[in-house]
Write an enzyme that holds these catalytic residues in place. Structure first.
Site, PDB file in Angstrom:
ATOM      1  N   LEU A  16       0.828  -1.210   0.000  1.00  0.00           N
ATOM      2  CA  LEU A  16       0.000   0.000   0.000  1.00  0.00           C
ATOM      3  C   LEU A  16       0.860   1.256   0.000  1.00  0.00           C
ATOM      4  CD1 LEU A  16      -2.501  -1.308   2.652  1.00  0.00           C
ATOM      5  CD2 LEU A  16      -3.119  -0.656   0.316  1.00  0.00           C
ATOM      6  N   THR A  62      10.777  -3.884   2.658  1.00  0.00           N
ATOM      7  CA  THR A  62       9.816  -4.728   3.366  1.00  0.00           C
ATOM      8  C   THR A  62      10.222  -6.196   3.266  1.00  0.00           C
ATOM      9  OG1 THR A  62       7.458  -5.125   3.705  1.00  0.00           O
ATOM     10  CG2 THR A  62       8.147  -4.847   1.430  1.00  0.00           C
ATOM     11  N   LYS A  66      14.405  -6.717   5.089  1.00  0.00           N
ATOM     12  CA  LYS A  66      14.761  -5.708   6.103  1.00  0.00           C
ATOM     13  C   LYS A  66      16.091  -5.999   6.801  1.00  0.00           C
ATOM     14  CE  LYS A  66      10.063  -4.298   7.245  1.00  0.00           C
ATOM     15  NZ  LYS A  66       9.061  -4.101   8.291  1.00  0.00           N
ATOM     16  N   ASN A  86      14.094  -0.323   7.441  1.00  0.00           N
ATOM     17  CA  ASN A  86      12.934  -0.235   6.544  1.00  0.00           C
ATOM     18  C   ASN A  86      12.932   1.054   5.729  1.00  0.00           C
ATOM     19  OD1 ASN A  86      12.036   1.732   8.321  1.00  0.00           O
ATOM     20  ND2 ASN A  86       9.925   1.007   8.333  1.00  0.00           N
ATOM     21  N   ASP A 107       9.547   1.507  11.884  1.00  0.00           N
ATOM     22  CA  ASP A 107       8.402   0.690  12.343  1.00  0.00           C
ATOM     23  C   ASP A 107       8.068   0.969  13.813  1.00  0.00           C
ATOM     24  OD1 ASP A 107       7.767  -0.632  10.008  1.00  0.00           O
ATOM     25  OD2 ASP A 107       9.113  -2.316  10.406  1.00  0.00           O
ATOM     26  N   GLY A 134      10.723  -9.279  12.974  1.00  0.00           N
ATOM     27  CA  GLY A 134      11.254  -7.938  12.698  1.00  0.00           C
ATOM     28  C   GLY A 134      10.420  -6.826  13.320  1.00  0.00           C
ATOM     29  N   ALA A 135       9.099  -6.866  13.116  1.00  0.00           N
ATOM     30  CA  ALA A 135       8.246  -5.796  13.646  1.00  0.00           C
ATOM     31  C   ALA A 135       8.261  -5.815  15.174  1.00  0.00           C
ATOM     32  CB  ALA A 135       6.825  -5.966  13.125  1.00  0.00           C
ATOM     33  N   ASN A 154       6.356 -16.054  21.885  1.00  0.00           N
ATOM     34  CA  ASN A 154       6.617 -16.475  20.497  1.00  0.00           C
ATOM     35  C   ASN A 154       6.567 -17.983  20.353  1.00  0.00           C
ATOM     36  OD1 ASN A 154       7.190 -15.521  17.834  1.00  0.00           O
ATOM     37  ND2 ASN A 154       9.217 -16.443  18.004  1.00  0.00           N
TER      38      ASN A 154
HETATM   39  P1  NAP Z   1       8.571 -11.715  10.602  1.00  0.00           P
HETATM   40  O1  NAP Z   1       9.859 -11.039  10.852  1.00  0.00           O
HETATM   41  O2  NAP Z   1       8.490 -12.797   9.593  1.00  0.00           O
HETATM   42  O3  NAP Z   1       8.028 -12.272  12.019  1.00  0.00           O
HETATM   43  C1  NAP Z   1       6.847 -13.022  12.103  1.00  0.00           C
HETATM   44  C2  NAP Z   1       6.565 -13.385  13.553  1.00  0.00           C
HETATM   45  O4  NAP Z   1       5.273 -13.987  13.603  1.00  0.00           O
HETATM   46  C3  NAP Z   1       7.536 -14.401  14.148  1.00  0.00           C
HETATM   47  O5  NAP Z   1       7.690 -14.157  15.513  1.00  0.00           O
HETATM   48  C4  NAP Z   1       6.810 -15.750  13.905  1.00  0.00           C
HETATM   49  O6  NAP Z   1       7.117 -16.731  14.898  1.00  0.00           O
HETATM   50  C5  NAP Z   1       5.373 -15.316  14.129  1.00  0.00           C
HETATM   51  N1  NAP Z   1       4.437 -16.172  13.395  1.00  0.00           N
HETATM   52  C6  NAP Z   1       4.331 -16.317  12.052  1.00  0.00           C
HETATM   53  N2  NAP Z   1       3.332 -17.177  11.763  1.00  0.00           N
HETATM   54  C7  NAP Z   1       2.827 -17.600  12.937  1.00  0.00           C
HETATM   55  C8  NAP Z   1       1.788 -18.521  13.288  1.00  0.00           C
HETATM   56  N3  NAP Z   1       1.061 -19.149  12.360  1.00  0.00           N
HETATM   57  N4  NAP Z   1       1.532 -18.723  14.603  1.00  0.00           N
HETATM   58  C9  NAP Z   1       2.256 -18.081  15.554  1.00  0.00           C
HETATM   59  N5  NAP Z   1       3.246 -17.210  15.287  1.00  0.00           N
HETATM   60  C10 NAP Z   1       3.530 -16.974  13.989  1.00  0.00           C
HETATM   61  O7  NAP Z   1       7.448 -10.641  10.117  1.00  0.00           O
HETATM   62  P2  NAP Z   1       7.349  -9.088  10.520  1.00  0.00           P
HETATM   63  O8  NAP Z   1       8.122  -8.259   9.560  1.00  0.00           O
HETATM   64  O9  NAP Z   1       7.620  -8.935  11.964  1.00  0.00           O
HETATM   65  O10 NAP Z   1       5.795  -8.793  10.186  1.00  0.00           O
HETATM   66  C11 NAP Z   1       4.777  -9.430  10.918  1.00  0.00           C
HETATM   67  C12 NAP Z   1       3.413  -8.840  10.568  1.00  0.00           C
HETATM   68  O11 NAP Z   1       3.362  -7.470  10.893  1.00  0.00           O
HETATM   69  C13 NAP Z   1       3.034  -8.930   9.075  1.00  0.00           C
HETATM   70  O12 NAP Z   1       1.677  -9.273   9.004  1.00  0.00           O
HETATM   71  C14 NAP Z   1       3.242  -7.518   8.577  1.00  0.00           C
HETATM   72  O13 NAP Z   1       2.379  -7.181   7.499  1.00  0.00           O
HETATM   73  C15 NAP Z   1       2.868  -6.705   9.816  1.00  0.00           C
HETATM   74  N6  NAP Z   1       3.502  -5.373   9.840  1.00  0.00           N
HETATM   75  C16 NAP Z   1       2.698  -4.298   9.928  1.00  0.00           C
HETATM   76  C17 NAP Z   1       3.260  -3.031   9.974  1.00  0.00           C
HETATM   77  C18 NAP Z   1       2.378  -1.822  10.044  1.00  0.00           C
HETATM   78  O14 NAP Z   1       2.875  -0.739   9.765  1.00  0.00           O
HETATM   79  N7  NAP Z   1       1.140  -1.945  10.436  1.00  0.00           N
HETATM   80  C19 NAP Z   1       4.658  -2.873   9.953  1.00  0.00           C
HETATM   81  C20 NAP Z   1       5.462  -4.028   9.896  1.00  0.00           C
HETATM   82  C21 NAP Z   1       4.867  -5.281   9.841  1.00  0.00           C
HETATM   83  P3  NAP Z   1       8.390 -17.713  14.781  1.00  0.00           P
HETATM   84  O15 NAP Z   1       9.576 -16.916  15.243  1.00  0.00           O
HETATM   85  O16 NAP Z   1       8.033 -18.829  15.682  1.00  0.00           O
HETATM   86  O17 NAP Z   1       8.472 -18.099  13.313  1.00  0.00           O
END
Ligand code: NAP
Length: 291
Positions: A16, A62, A66, A86, A107, A134-135, A154
Site C-alpha cells: 500500500l 519490506t 529488512k 525499513n 516501524d 522484525g516488527a 513467540n
Molecule cells: P517476521 O519477521 O516474519 O516475524 C513473524 C513473527 O510472527 C515471528 O515471531 C513468527 O514466529 C510469528 N508467526 C508467524 N506465523 C505464525 C503462526 N502461524 N503462529 C504463531 N506465530 C507466527 O514478520 P514481521 O516483519 O515482523 O511482520 C509481521 C506482521 O506485521 C506482518 O503481518 C506484517 O504485514 C505486519 N507489519 C505491519 C506493519 C504496520 O505498519 N502496520 C509494519 C510491519 C509489519 P516464529 O519466530 O516462531 O516463526
C-alpha cells in the site's frame, strides 16, 4: 527533475506504500513519484547499488529484505540495534559522507506514536507482545526505552528469549494457552505482531475473547483486513481501546517521509488513501467470492 522513491520487497504487488506516498507527494506539491520494485533476496545488494546509480532518492524496505539490507547501508544506532532497516535515504542531506546510503527503522516509531495517542504514558505498563520477528523487535525496542514492562510470547521460544535478552525489562514465554491466559490477565496492553489473521487467513487469531478484559488495550499491527479476528474478539470481550494496523503503517511511512524530505507529511491524506485502497480491495474480494 522528478524525484523517484520506492519500496523493495518480495512479494511486493500488494504493497500500500505507493498509494500512501503518492497521495502525500501530491498534497505536499512535490514533483516526486513512488513505485514498488520486486527484488529477490540474493539481488538486494545489486538493487541498492543500482538505485544509487540511477539517482533514486529513497527506498522503503519490506519482507523479506529488512535484515538483508543492513550490510549495504550505514544503519543508524536504532536500526543497527533492531537489526533491521525499513528506510534508505540516498541523499547527502542525511548521509555520513562515505557515499553509502543511510539506513533507518521507522516501524517502532510508528507503533509508539499510535500507542501514545491511545494510552499516554507507557512507563510501568505491562505489555504482552505476540511474536518476536522484525516488527516485534522494532516495537519492543521503543517500548523498552519508554520504560514499559514487556512479555514476549513467540512460537519459537528461543527467538523470544534472544529478543528479551537485548531489552532491560522483558520476559520471554512460549505461545502456550495457559501462559497466555495468565499474562493477558495481568497485561495493560496486548500487541499482535505476527501475521496471524492477515488476508487470506482472516478467521485466525492467537487470542480469543475469553482471555481478554475490558481494560486491556488491544493493538493488532496487521492492517489487511482493517478489522482482524483479534480485533473482533476484543470487541466481543468489551475491550474499550482496540487499534488496527493502518495507523502504524501511516505513521511509519510519515517518519520515512520526514527523513527523505525534512517536511511534515499530511497524515490525514495518507491515512485516507490507505483506507480507500483497502476498502476497494475488500469490495473486490467480496464480489469475487459472491460471483
Ligand atoms: P517476521 O519477521 O516474519 O516475524 C513473524 C513473527 O510472527 C515471528 O515471531 C513468527 O514466529 C510469528 N508467526 C508467524 N506465523 C505464525 C503462526 N502461524 N503462529 C504463531 N506465530 C507466527 O514478520 P514481521 O516483519 O515482523 O511482520 C509481521 C506482521 O506485521 C506482518 O503481518 C506484517 O504485514 C505486519 N507489519 C505491519 C506493519 C504496520 O505498519 N502496520 C509494519 C510491519 C509489519 P516464529 O519466530 O516462531 O516463526
Amino acid at each position: 527533475m522528478k524525484k523517484v522513491y520506492g519500496v523493495i520487497g518480495d512479494p511486493i504487488e500488494h504493497s500500500l506504500s505507493p498509494v500512501m506516498h503518492n497521495a502525500a507527494f501530491e498534497h505536499m506539491g512535490l514533483d516526486a513519484i513512488y513505485l514498488a520494485f520486486r527484488v529477490v533476496e540474493h539481488e538486494v545488494g545489486d538493487a541498492i547499488r543500482g538505485a544509487k546509480s540511477l539517482g533514486i532518492a529513497g527506498l522503503n524496505v519490506t519482507i523479506p529484505l529488512k535484515e538483508r539490507v543492513l550490510e549495504f547501508v550505514d544503519a543508524d544506532d536504532v536500526a543497527a540495534r533492531i537489526g533491521a532497516v525499513n528506510t534508505i535515504d540516498f541523499s547527502t542531506r542525511t548521509g555520513t559522507g562515505t557515499g553509502t546510503p543511510s539506513g533507518y527503522n521507522t516501524d517502532g516509531i510508528g507503533a509508539l506514536a499510535v500507542l501514545k495517542e491511545h494510552t499516554g504514558e507507557l512507563r510501568g505498563k505491562e505489555v504482552l507482545i505476540l511474536g518476536a520477528g522484525g516488527a516485534a523487535r522494532a516495537i519492543a525496542f521503543y517500548l523498552d526505552a519508554e520504560g514499559a514492562r514487556l512479555t514476549i510470547a513467540n512460537r519459537n521460544e528461543e527467538r523470544a528469549a534472544r529478543l528479551a535478552s537485548y531489552l532491560h525489562n522483558a520476559t520471554p514465554i512460549g505461545l502456550n494457552a495457559e501462559l497466555l491466559k495468565r499474562h493477558i490477565r495481568d497485561a495493560d496492553i496486548l500487541i499482535n505482531t505476527t501475521p496471524v489473521g492477515m488476508y487470506p487467513h482472516e478467521d485466525d487469531t492467537l487470542v480469543n475473547a475469553e482471555l481478554m478484559h475490558p481494560e486491556l488495550v488491544v493493538f493488532d499491527i496487521v492492517y489487511n483486513p482493517m478489522e482482524t479476528k483479534l480485533m473482533k474478539e476484543a470487541k466481543k470481550a468489551g475491550v474499550h481501546t482496540i487499534i488496527g494496523g493502518v495507523k502504524m503503517l501511516v505513521y511509519q511511512g510519515a517518519a520515512s517521509l520526514r527523513i527523505w524530505t525534512g517536511m511534515e507529511p499530511p497524515i490525514g491524506v495518507m491515512e485516507e488513501a490507505v483506507i480507500r485502497a483497502l476498502s476497494s480491495r475488500t469490495r473486490t474480494r467480496t464480489r469475487t467470492r459472491n460471483s
